[in-house]
Design a protein around this motif. Sequence first.
Motif, PDB file in Angstrom:
ATOM      1  N   VAL A   1     -11.876  -5.940   5.005  1.00 59.41           N
ATOM      2  CA  VAL A   1     -12.330  -5.662   3.629  1.00 59.41           C
ATOM      3  C   VAL A   1     -11.176  -5.110   2.803  1.00 59.41           C
ATOM      4  O   VAL A   1     -10.971  -5.511   1.646  1.00 59.41           O
ATOM      5  CB  VAL A   1     -13.514  -4.671   3.651  1.00 59.41           C
ATOM      6  CG1 VAL A   1     -13.820  -4.162   2.239  1.00 59.41           C
ATOM      7  CG2 VAL A   1     -14.741  -5.335   4.244  1.00 59.41           C
ATOM      8  N   VAL A   2     -10.403  -4.193   3.383  1.00 60.38           N
ATOM      9  CA  VAL A   2      -9.254  -3.612   2.670  1.00 60.38           C
ATOM     10  C   VAL A   2      -8.213  -4.690   2.366  1.00 60.38           C
ATOM     11  O   VAL A   2      -7.672  -4.763   1.250  1.00 60.38           O
ATOM     12  CB  VAL A   2      -8.626  -2.476   3.504  1.00 60.38           C
ATOM     13  CG1 VAL A   2      -7.297  -2.045   2.904  1.00 60.38           C
ATOM     14  CG2 VAL A   2      -9.581  -1.278   3.576  1.00 60.38           C
TER      15      VAL A   2
ATOM     16  N   GLY B   1      -5.999  -6.722  -3.600  1.00 58.17           N
ATOM     17  CA  GLY B   1      -5.599  -7.189  -4.929  1.00 58.17           C
ATOM     18  C   GLY B   1      -6.537  -6.744  -6.026  1.00 58.17           C
ATOM     19  O   GLY B   1      -6.143  -6.674  -7.204  1.00 58.17           O
ATOM     20  N   SER B   2      -7.795  -6.440  -5.684  1.00 58.67           N
ATOM     21  CA  SER B   2      -8.780  -6.019  -6.682  1.00 58.67           C
ATOM     22  C   SER B   2      -8.790  -4.513  -6.918  1.00 58.67           C
ATOM     23  O   SER B   2      -9.490  -4.034  -7.812  1.00 58.67           O
ATOM     24  CB  SER B   2     -10.188  -6.458  -6.239  1.00 58.67           C
ATOM     25  OG  SER B   2     -10.245  -7.850  -6.021  1.00 58.67           O
TER      26      SER B   2
ATOM     27  N   MET C   1     -15.856   4.162   1.921  1.00 56.84           N
ATOM     28  CA  MET C   1     -14.675   4.506   1.126  1.00 56.84           C
ATOM     29  C   MET C   1     -13.899   3.251   0.727  1.00 56.84           C
ATOM     30  O   MET C   1     -13.393   3.151  -0.400  1.00 56.84           O
ATOM     31  CB  MET C   1     -13.778   5.461   1.910  1.00 56.84           C
ATOM     32  CG  MET C   1     -12.525   5.885   1.156  1.00 56.84           C
ATOM     33  SD  MET C   1     -11.565   7.128   2.045  1.00 56.84           S
ATOM     34  CE  MET C   1     -12.668   8.541   1.912  1.00 56.84           C
ATOM     35  N   ALA C   2     -13.790   2.277   1.634  1.00 57.86           N
ATOM     36  CA  ALA C   2     -13.069   1.040   1.325  1.00 57.86           C
ATOM     37  C   ALA C   2     -13.746   0.290   0.177  1.00 57.86           C
ATOM     38  O   ALA C   2     -13.074  -0.205  -0.744  1.00 57.86           O
ATOM     39  CB  ALA C   2     -12.997   0.158   2.568  1.00 57.86           C
ATOM     40  N   LEU C   3     -15.070   0.198   0.214  1.00 57.30           N
ATOM     41  CA  LEU C   3     -15.799  -0.483  -0.854  1.00 57.30           C
ATOM     42  C   LEU C   3     -15.664   0.255  -2.181  1.00 57.30           C
ATOM     43  O   LEU C   3     -15.596  -0.370  -3.254  1.00 57.30           O
ATOM     44  CB  LEU C   3     -17.279  -0.614  -0.474  1.00 57.30           C
ATOM     45  CG  LEU C   3     -17.583  -1.522   0.724  1.00 57.30           C
ATOM     46  CD1 LEU C   3     -19.060  -1.464   1.081  1.00 57.30           C
ATOM     47  CD2 LEU C   3     -17.160  -2.954   0.430  1.00 57.30           C
ATOM     48  N   ALA C   4     -15.587   1.591  -2.112  1.00 52.30           N
ATOM     49  CA  ALA C   4     -15.400   2.373  -3.335  1.00 52.30           C
ATOM     50  C   ALA C   4     -14.008   2.155  -3.910  1.00 52.30           C
ATOM     51  O   ALA C   4     -13.833   2.092  -5.134  1.00 52.30           O
ATOM     52  CB  ALA C   4     -15.640   3.855  -3.054  1.00 52.30           C
ATOM     53  N   MET C   5     -13.004   2.030  -3.050  1.00 58.00           N
ATOM     54  CA  MET C   5     -11.649   1.768  -3.532  1.00 58.00           C
ATOM     55  C   MET C   5     -11.551   0.426  -4.253  1.00 58.00           C
ATOM     56  O   MET C   5     -10.860   0.292  -5.264  1.00 58.00           O
ATOM     57  CB  MET C   5     -10.667   1.790  -2.350  1.00 58.00           C
ATOM     58  CG  MET C   5     -10.360   3.160  -1.790  1.00 58.00           C
ATOM     59  SD  MET C   5      -9.181   3.028  -0.415  1.00 58.00           S
ATOM     60  CE  MET C   5      -8.808   4.762  -0.136  1.00 58.00           C
TER      61      MET C   5
ATOM     62  N   ILE D   1     -16.508  -2.072  -5.551  1.00 54.25           N
ATOM     63  CA  ILE D   1     -17.817  -2.682  -5.312  1.00 54.25           C
ATOM     64  C   ILE D   1     -18.919  -1.648  -5.469  1.00 54.25           C
ATOM     65  O   ILE D   1     -20.010  -1.945  -5.972  1.00 54.25           O
ATOM     66  CB  ILE D   1     -17.848  -3.327  -3.916  1.00 54.25           C
ATOM     67  CG1 ILE D   1     -16.852  -4.490  -3.865  1.00 54.25           C
ATOM     68  CG2 ILE D   1     -19.249  -3.820  -3.576  1.00 54.25           C
ATOM     69  CD1 ILE D   1     -16.777  -5.170  -2.519  1.00 54.25           C
ATOM     70  N   VAL D   2     -18.655  -0.421  -5.023  1.00 55.33           N
ATOM     71  CA  VAL D   2     -19.582   0.697  -5.241  1.00 55.33           C
ATOM     72  C   VAL D   2     -18.781   1.844  -5.827  1.00 55.33           C
ATOM     73  O   VAL D   2     -17.555   1.899  -5.709  1.00 55.33           O
ATOM     74  CB  VAL D   2     -20.272   1.149  -3.925  1.00 55.33           C
ATOM     75  CG1 VAL D   2     -21.073   0.021  -3.313  1.00 55.33           C
ATOM     76  CG2 VAL D   2     -19.243   1.672  -2.932  1.00 55.33           C
TER      77      VAL D   2
END
Length: 374
Positions: free
Chosen positions: A160-161, A166-167, A259-263, A266-267
């Motif tokens: 995921v990271v 890039g995003s 934490m990865a999704l927050a970075m 996405i959340v």
Amino acid sequence: MSNNEVRAIMLILVAFIPLVGLTMALTPRLQPRGEVFSVSVPTSAWDDPRIRRLMNRYVAIVIAATALFTVAALALCLMGNAEASLAAVVVASLALMVIGYGLILRYRAKVQGLKRACGWVAQSQQHVATIGEGVEQAPRPISLAWNWLYVPLVALTAAVVAVGYGSMPDMIPMHVDVSGNVTDMVPKSPMVAAFPVALEVFLAAVFAFCHWMALRSKRGLEPGRPASSSWAYGMFAYAQTAFLLVMGLACTVACGLGMALAMIGIVSMGVATAVIIGVALLCVVGSLVVGVKYGQSGSRVFRMEASDTLLSDDDRFWKLGMLYCNPNDASLFLPQRSGIGWTVNWGRPAVWAMVAALVLFVAAFIAICIVMVR
């Protein structure tokens, strides 16, 4: 986050207070019947009215303190004071543990006096050995190999990271306050992006070590019923290690992947924080349920018949009723006396070396984290 979202998170946090209080209130009642407030006694002592009065008094004081702290924290939460509510939750939880263990020490002294007055002395120290086909078939803790399940979780977070790098924004949020506001941001970099993966590896290592510790522990057996207590301990150890694995996987994925999704965006960090708190709350609830169902060392699995004979007494090795120190015991780990789970034998040099290594491991992780996010 909106005010309603912040209030919902604070209400979840306040729920920790009654759970901590209930855990402390039940702690003495979940111990084997041969132990009362960390003192070895005949199993019939549980029916002694003096012991029952101490038990009931302990529960009443802890429950009263829990209710008081819960009402105070709830009032602060409903008033919308998030910072004060969080402080109240932390202070109340610590205070309940201090009150609970303080009372255990106080009533331990009373039980020791009662033990001397009643002449409860083990005439001979009985050791337990379990043999036979039934014992060989007794339940066992789940295998350490189950901890390989952490590998795909860490790999998923790493993927995921990598895909979402890039995003990620040029400035990545790393900390939020209790109101959901971002209070710390760091420049985007591969090291910062890899932080959730490092966190998952650290958590997986800690939970795997706890699992290994349970597997290496001396079995909690009772001299009066070696066969049935072996089965009871096996069921307890199986349930505890299975729950430890589930809890570890849930906490690891909530912290790392969240934490990865927050970075990536996405959340939000607020939502990720809410998920982590919710998972932690479920873990506390689950731990309490498993503890109540099985008791310490499986003490609630089978009902032991009351006996006036004290078969074993190792009180001298339990300092303050909680710290086990016996240089002549080869075991490094064993079931603890106050609470549910396992503790260490501080009388063995290997334990001190292990604790030092663990401290160095945690210090190294903290140092790596500082380097990664700065």
